[in-house]
Design a protein around this motif. Structure first.
Motif, short mmCIF file in Angstrom:
data_model
loop_
_atom_site.label_atom_id
_atom_site.label_comp_id
_atom_site.label_asym_id
_atom_site.label_seq_id
_atom_site.Cartn_x
_atom_site.Cartn_y
_atom_site.Cartn_z
N ILE A 92 50.23 5.28 1.81
CA ILE A 92 49.31 4.15 1.76
C ILE A 92 48.13 4.41 2.70
O ILE A 92 48.32 4.92 3.81
CB ILE A 92 50.02 2.82 2.11
N THR A 93 46.95 4.10 2.23
CA THR A 93 45.77 4.33 3.05
C THR A 93 45.52 3.13 3.97
O THR A 93 46.06 2.04 3.75
CB THR A 93 44.52 4.54 2.17
N ASN A 94 44.70 3.35 4.98
CA ASN A 94 44.32 2.25 5.87
C ASN A 94 43.61 1.15 5.08
O ASN A 94 43.78 -0.03 5.37
CB ASN A 94 43.43 2.75 7.00
N GLU A 95 42.82 1.55 4.09
CA GLU A 95 42.11 0.57 3.26
C GLU A 95 43.10 -0.27 2.44
O GLU A 95 42.93 -1.48 2.30
CB GLU A 95 41.10 1.28 2.34
N GLN A 96 44.12 0.38 1.89
CA GLN A 96 45.14 -0.35 1.13
C GLN A 96 45.90 -1.31 2.04
O GLN A 96 46.18 -2.45 1.65
CB GLN A 96 46.11 0.62 0.45
N LYS A 97 46.25 -0.88 3.23
CA LYS A 97 46.96 -1.74 4.19
C LYS A 97 46.10 -2.95 4.53
O LYS A 97 46.58 -4.09 4.54
CB LYS A 97 47.31 -0.94 5.44
N ALA A 98 44.81 -2.72 4.80
CA ALA A 98 43.90 -3.83 5.11
C ALA A 98 43.79 -4.79 3.93
O ALA A 98 43.77 -6.02 4.11
CB ALA A 98 42.53 -3.29 5.50
N ALA A 99 43.74 -4.25 2.70
CA ALA A 99 43.65 -5.10 1.51
C ALA A 99 44.92 -5.93 1.34
O ALA A 99 44.85 -7.12 0.99
CB ALA A 99 43.40 -4.24 0.27
N LEU A 100 46.08 -5.33 1.59
CA LEU A 100 47.34 -6.08 1.49
C LEU A 100 47.40 -7.18 2.54
O LEU A 100 47.85 -8.30 2.27
CB LEU A 100 48.54 -5.13 1.65
N ASP A 101 46.95 -6.88 3.76
CA ASP A 101 46.93 -7.88 4.82
C ASP A 101 46.02 -9.05 4.45
O ASP A 101 46.38 -10.22 4.63
CB ASP A 101 46.46 -7.26 6.15
N ALA A 102 44.83 -8.75 3.92
CA ALA A 102 43.89 -9.81 3.51
C ALA A 102 44.46 -10.62 2.36
O ALA A 102 44.33 -11.86 2.33
CB ALA A 102 42.55 -9.19 3.12
N LEU A 103 45.12 -9.96 1.41
CA LEU A 103 45.74 -10.66 0.28
C LEU A 103 46.80 -11.64 0.77
O LEU A 103 46.91 -12.76 0.26
CB LEU A 103 46.33 -9.65 -0.70
N HIS A 104 47.57 -11.23 1.78
CA HIS A 104 48.62 -12.12 2.28
C HIS A 104 48.02 -13.36 2.95
O HIS A 104 48.59 -14.45 2.84
CB HIS A 104 49.58 -11.39 3.22
N LEU A 105 46.88 -13.21 3.59
CA LEU A 105 46.22 -14.39 4.16
C LEU A 105 45.80 -15.36 3.05
O LEU A 105 45.88 -16.58 3.22
CB LEU A 105 45.02 -13.99 5.00
N ARG A 106 45.37 -14.83 1.90
CA ARG A 106 45.03 -15.70 0.77
C ARG A 106 46.28 -16.42 0.25
O ARG A 106 46.21 -17.56 -0.19
CB ARG A 106 44.38 -14.91 -0.36
N LYS A 107 47.43 -15.75 0.30
CA LYS A 107 48.68 -16.40 -0.10
C LYS A 107 48.99 -17.56 0.85
O LYS A 107 49.45 -18.62 0.41
CB LYS A 107 49.82 -15.38 -0.11
N ILE A 108 48.74 -17.36 2.14
CA ILE A 108 48.92 -18.45 3.11
C ILE A 108 48.00 -19.61 2.76
O ILE A 108 48.40 -20.78 2.82
CB ILE A 108 48.70 -17.94 4.54
#
Length: 107
Positions: A52-68
């Motif tokens: 997993i790239t740093n960009e993918q990790k950042a995108a997953l983290d941002a997506l989880h905030l949208r889930k919140i």
């Protein structure tokens, strides 16, 4: 009676994938809409986690905030009281946006 079921966002370290799946199942059987991590990097094979790239990790983290954002409340799955860096950020975000936060292990 509410016009829709409660929505709960599950947060926690993905090393607790089994515990998250159990919480998801229990909440779903209780009539709750559950949003949760879709990728379990700690639980999946290490080759996938390393690719997993740093960009993918950042995108997953941002997506989880949208889930919140979508949720009525947050449930933190934290066996043994463990809360890592990403989960701490998610808890802070949830609280800053006024979401109630509860824990499976409220130590």
């Amino acid at each position: 009676m509410p016009d829709r079921p409660e929505i709960v966002c599950i947060c926690g370290s993905t090393r607790f994938a089994d515990e998250m799946r159990a919480a998801n199942r229990d909440l779903t059987f209780a009539g709750v809409i559950v949003v949760a991590p879709g990728v379990f990097l700690h639980a999946e094979d290490h080759e996938a986690a390393e690719s997993i790239t740093n960009e993918q990790k950042a995108a997953l983290d941002a997506l989880h905030l949208r889930k919140i954002d979508l949720a009525d409340r947050v449930l933190v799955v934290n066996p043994g009281g463990y809360i890592g860096e990403s989960t701490s950020r998610e808890i802070a975000y949830a609280r800053a946006t006024g979401k109630p936060v509860s824990f499976t292990d409220p130590r």
